[in-house]
Write an enzyme that holds these catalytic residues in place. Structure first.
Site, PDB file in Angstrom:
ATOM      1  N   ASP A 258       4.911  15.493  -0.376  1.00  0.00           N
ATOM      2  CA  ASP A 258       6.326  15.688  -0.660  1.00  0.00           C
ATOM      3  C   ASP A 258       6.604  16.062  -2.110  1.00  0.00           C
ATOM      4  O   ASP A 258       7.716  16.465  -2.447  1.00  0.00           O
ATOM      5  CB  ASP A 258       7.122  14.424  -0.283  1.00  0.00           C
ATOM      6  CG  ASP A 258       7.147  14.209   1.215  1.00  0.00           C
ATOM      7  OD1 ASP A 258       7.149  15.213   1.939  1.00  0.00           O
ATOM      8  OD2 ASP A 258       7.152  13.055   1.658  1.00  0.00           O
TER       9      ASP A 258
ATOM     10  N   HIS B 163       0.583   6.769  -1.642  1.00  0.00           N
ATOM     11  CA  HIS B 163       0.410   6.929  -0.195  1.00  0.00           C
ATOM     12  C   HIS B 163      -0.324   5.716   0.349  1.00  0.00           C
ATOM     13  O   HIS B 163      -1.194   5.163  -0.324  1.00  0.00           O
ATOM     14  CB  HIS B 163      -0.379   8.201   0.124  1.00  0.00           C
ATOM     15  CG  HIS B 163      -0.237   8.616   1.543  1.00  0.00           C
ATOM     16  ND1 HIS B 163      -1.039   8.122   2.536  1.00  0.00           N
ATOM     17  CD2 HIS B 163       0.652   9.447   2.137  1.00  0.00           C
ATOM     18  CE1 HIS B 163      -0.658   8.650   3.687  1.00  0.00           C
ATOM     19  NE2 HIS B 163       0.367   9.444   3.484  1.00  0.00           N
TER      20      HIS B 163
HETATM   21  N1  CMC Z   1       6.127   4.660  -8.108  1.00  0.00           N
HETATM   22  C1  CMC Z   1       5.864   3.504  -8.759  1.00  0.00           C
HETATM   23  N2  CMC Z   1       5.109   2.508  -8.248  1.00  0.00           N
HETATM   24  C2  CMC Z   1       4.609   2.688  -7.020  1.00  0.00           C
HETATM   25  C3  CMC Z   1       4.836   3.858  -6.277  1.00  0.00           C
HETATM   26  C4  CMC Z   1       5.631   4.875  -6.876  1.00  0.00           C
HETATM   27  N3  CMC Z   1       5.879   5.998  -6.202  1.00  0.00           N
HETATM   28  N4  CMC Z   1       4.220   3.755  -5.076  1.00  0.00           N
HETATM   29  C5  CMC Z   1       3.631   2.565  -5.056  1.00  0.00           C
HETATM   30  N5  CMC Z   1       3.854   1.923  -6.228  1.00  0.00           N
HETATM   31  C6  CMC Z   1       3.328   0.608  -6.618  1.00  0.00           C
HETATM   32  C7  CMC Z   1       4.092  -0.499  -5.903  1.00  0.00           C
HETATM   33  O1  CMC Z   1       5.178  -0.953  -6.680  1.00  0.00           O
HETATM   34  C8  CMC Z   1       3.014  -1.551  -5.731  1.00  0.00           C
HETATM   35  O2  CMC Z   1       2.870  -2.221  -6.954  1.00  0.00           O
HETATM   36  P1  CMC Z   1       2.428  -3.792  -6.972  1.00  0.00           P
HETATM   37  O3  CMC Z   1       1.070  -3.828  -6.360  1.00  0.00           O
HETATM   38  O4  CMC Z   1       2.455  -4.128  -8.427  1.00  0.00           O
HETATM   39  O5  CMC Z   1       3.454  -4.508  -6.164  1.00  0.00           O
HETATM   40  C9  CMC Z   1       1.740  -0.729  -5.485  1.00  0.00           C
HETATM   41  O6  CMC Z   1       1.983   0.520  -6.132  1.00  0.00           O
HETATM   42  C10 CMC Z   1       1.427  -0.502  -4.021  1.00  0.00           C
HETATM   43  O7  CMC Z   1       2.586   0.050  -3.398  1.00  0.00           O
HETATM   44  P2  CMC Z   1       3.064  -0.306  -1.926  1.00  0.00           P
HETATM   45  O8  CMC Z   1       4.512   0.027  -1.829  1.00  0.00           O
HETATM   46  O9  CMC Z   1       2.636  -1.710  -1.592  1.00  0.00           O
HETATM   47  O10 CMC Z   1       2.186   0.696  -1.093  1.00  0.00           O
HETATM   48  P3  CMC Z   1       2.495   1.155   0.371  1.00  0.00           P
HETATM   49  O11 CMC Z   1       1.225   1.653   0.927  1.00  0.00           O
HETATM   50  O12 CMC Z   1       3.199   0.083   1.124  1.00  0.00           O
HETATM   51  O13 CMC Z   1       3.563   2.352   0.172  1.00  0.00           O
HETATM   52  C11 CMC Z   1       4.505   4.490  -0.233  1.00  0.00           C
HETATM   53  C12 CMC Z   1       3.242   3.707   0.172  1.00  0.00           C
HETATM   54  C13 CMC Z   1       4.289   5.974   0.047  1.00  0.00           C
HETATM   55  C14 CMC Z   1       5.691   4.005   0.629  1.00  0.00           C
HETATM   56  C15 CMC Z   1       4.776   4.255  -1.721  1.00  0.00           C
HETATM   57  O14 CMC Z   1       3.704   4.723  -2.492  1.00  0.00           O
HETATM   58  C16 CMC Z   1       6.084   4.893  -2.191  1.00  0.00           C
HETATM   59  O15 CMC Z   1       7.141   4.275  -2.076  1.00  0.00           O
HETATM   60  N6  CMC Z   1       6.048   6.173  -2.704  1.00  0.00           N
HETATM   61  C17 CMC Z   1       7.250   6.895  -3.061  1.00  0.00           C
HETATM   62  C18 CMC Z   1       7.893   7.499  -1.801  1.00  0.00           C
HETATM   63  C19 CMC Z   1       7.105   8.693  -1.284  1.00  0.00           C
HETATM   64  O16 CMC Z   1       6.702   9.558  -2.037  1.00  0.00           O
HETATM   65  N7  CMC Z   1       6.922   8.735   0.051  1.00  0.00           N
HETATM   66  C20 CMC Z   1       6.228   9.856   0.722  1.00  0.00           C
HETATM   67  C21 CMC Z   1       4.929   9.422   1.341  1.00  0.00           C
HETATM   68  S1  CMC Z   1       3.869  10.795   1.822  1.00  0.00           S
HETATM   69  C22 CMC Z   1       4.694  11.639   3.066  1.00  0.00           C
HETATM   70  C23 CMC Z   1       4.939  10.829   4.286  1.00  0.00           C
HETATM   71  O17 CMC Z   1       4.047  10.187   4.833  1.00  0.00           O
HETATM   72  O18 CMC Z   1       6.075  10.849   4.727  1.00  0.00           O
END
Ligand code: CMC
Length: 417
Positions: A356, A299
């Site tokens: 989720d 998140h």
């Molecule tokens: N699985 C594997 N690696 C992950 C995941 C995951 N679910 N989420 C983040 N990471 C890694 C990502 O690859 C990155 O690694 P690095 O620093 O080596 O590049 C690091 O963790 C930080 O991730 P980010 O994508 O830069 O973080 P963000 O704040 O931009 O994204 C997120 C947050 C929710 C989009 C992301 O965690 C994700 O894609 N999660 C899976 C989708 C999901 O469950 N979404 C629902 C969110 S909660 C409900 C809502 O708000 O709708």
């Protein structure tokens, strides 16, 4: 004593910027940064940018705290219904008995849609995703309502979105349209509109009603998330609320946002079908060359735990037990959570289950198909979207118009006679 100014040294010159204090956090007001220094800030994804002042919800991602209008989510879940929560989010305070009655009655007053909307729905092919249908039909409401007072628009949307959601579901499964029942509660009516079958008597199930009520509460607001930001963005241009909510639904559909609830169950089913080897899937999620991500994990704000996920997990366990369902997907989800939380990659990156991760298990127990999960999220998020739109108007927030760092060609001439 707190200072009200920060001092920045840029290229040897000192510049002073005012500090903006909130109830729990603070920001540097850089409104005059460019005019004084020629610099703009660069913050893709707006990870570090406060775009407005808001008093609707508050998240402390490090401590796993979520407040709606100051009340902790754990208290709201125990003591309030979704409709009371909607009132709270929209109006700032919990309703007394008379206010709640008036609020519920006003919603019932607008509990119908123009018959031509049924015809439009008929023309939409069955393979369309329900989120696309919901977004389109919400937008179409702009053509079926004359100028409305803001106050009435909130009631129209609270009344009509469940009807549109139920119609979308019923079209998918081949059931005739159903109509609202004014004599039952908001969530009971929502469930009845979904599952009522004309030649069978409809029985309400309080375990199901209670689980759905709780899930809608958990989704009701979440400060400046992607879909709420979308609604505010449209509102900032003075677009109408139906268009803004329709755009919010489209943003929510994305798999990184609300669409994750469908993606989680699809992922868990694939893991289960392929033999349930959790280590293999965790390795895939950690492999930077593999686009796979563990859906329902991570998140932008929560870096300790998501308080909504903790509650959703309990609701999922309870509904599965009470309805006597044997759900291998729930067992797999719990195992996967346990293994991921012990894994150094997830620990170091502070990736925890989000709302989720468990919500799909609850929807499935209720009988809602996978492609309708995000529609249910939208119904829950509606009060939050509307409260932000209302707040933005009251604050008279300016039109949202970010800047960019241009990296294209320098000015050049067309070489053509
Ligand atoms: N699985 C594997 N690696 C992950 C995941 C995951 N679910 N989420 C983040 N990471 C890694 C990502 O690859 C990155 O690694 P690095 O620093 O080596 O590049 C690091 O963790 C930080 O991730 P980010 O994508 O830069 O973080 P963000 O704040 O931009 O994204 C997120 C947050 C929710 C989009 C992301 O965690 C994700 O894609 N999660 C899976 C989708 C999901 O469950 N979404 C629902 C969110 S909660 C409900 C809502 O708000 O709708």
């Amino acid at each position: 004593m707190c200072s009200n100014i920060v001092d920045f040294k840029i290229n040897g010159c000192h510049y002073k910027f005012p500090i903006v204090y909130g109830t729990y956090n603070k920001a540097i007001n850089i409104a005059h940064l460019r005019e004084n220094t020629e610099f703009i800030t660069f913050d893709p994804g707006l990870k570090n940018t406060g775009v407005t002042k808001s008093s609707i919800s508050f998240i402390d991602g490090e401590k796993g705290i979520l407040l709606y209008r100051g009340y902790p989510i754990e208290q709201i879940i125990k003591k309030c219904s979704f409709i009371e929560t909607s009132y709270l989010i929209l109006n700032g305070e919990l309703p007394n008995t008379a206010q709640l009655k008036h609020f519920s009655e006003k919603i019932k007053e607008f509990n119908c849609i123009n018959q031509n909307i049924y015809k439009i729905l008929d023309e939409i092919p069955n393979f369309c995703h329900p989120m696309g249908i919901l977004s389109s039909l919400t937008y179409i409401l702009t053509s079926f309502t004359n100028y409305l007072k803001d106050e009435d628009m909130y009631f129209h949307l609270l009344a009509k979105l469940p009807i549109l959601a139920a119609l979308t579901y019923r079209k998918k499964v081949g059931l005739p349209p159903s109509y609202p029942d004014k004599n039952i509660s908001y969530v009971s009516n929502l469930l009845k509109m979904f599952f009522y079958i004309p030649n069978k008597s409809y029985q309400q199930n309080t375990i199901i009603t209670d689980a759905l009520d709780k899930l809608l509460i958990l989704h009701a607001d979440h400060e400046q998330n992607c879909s709420t930001t979308t609604v505010r963005l449209l509102g900032s241009a003075h677009a109408d609320l139906f268009s803004a909510v329709s755009a919010g639904i489209s943003a929510l559909w994305g798999r990184l946002h609300g669409g994750a609830n469908q993606a989680v169950i699809e992922m868990l089913e694939v893991i289960l079908k392929s033999g349930g080897n959790i280590k293999k899937w965790l390795d895939k999620a950690k492999n930077k060359k593999d686009p796979f991500r563990l859906m329902g994990f991570g998140h932008r704000i929560y870096k300790n735990f998501d308080p909504r996920a903790k509650i959703a997990k309990k609701v999922a366990e309870n509904i599965v037990k009470e309805l006597n369902i044997s759900d291998p997907v729930l067992e797999l989800a719990k195992n996967l959570e346990e293994k991921a939380l012990q894994d150094s990659y997830f620990k170091e990156k502070k990736l925890y289950p989000n709302i989720d991760f468990y919500s799909g298990i609850i929807y499935q127990a209720i009988g809602i198909p996978k492609d309708m999960f995000t529609v249910m999220f939208a119904l829950g998020r509606l009060p939050g979207w509307m409260a932000h739109w209302k707040e933005m108007k009251l604050n008279m927030d300016p039109i949202v118009r970010p800047r960019q760092i241009y990296i294209g060609n320098k000015k050049r001439n067309i070489q053509k006679n």
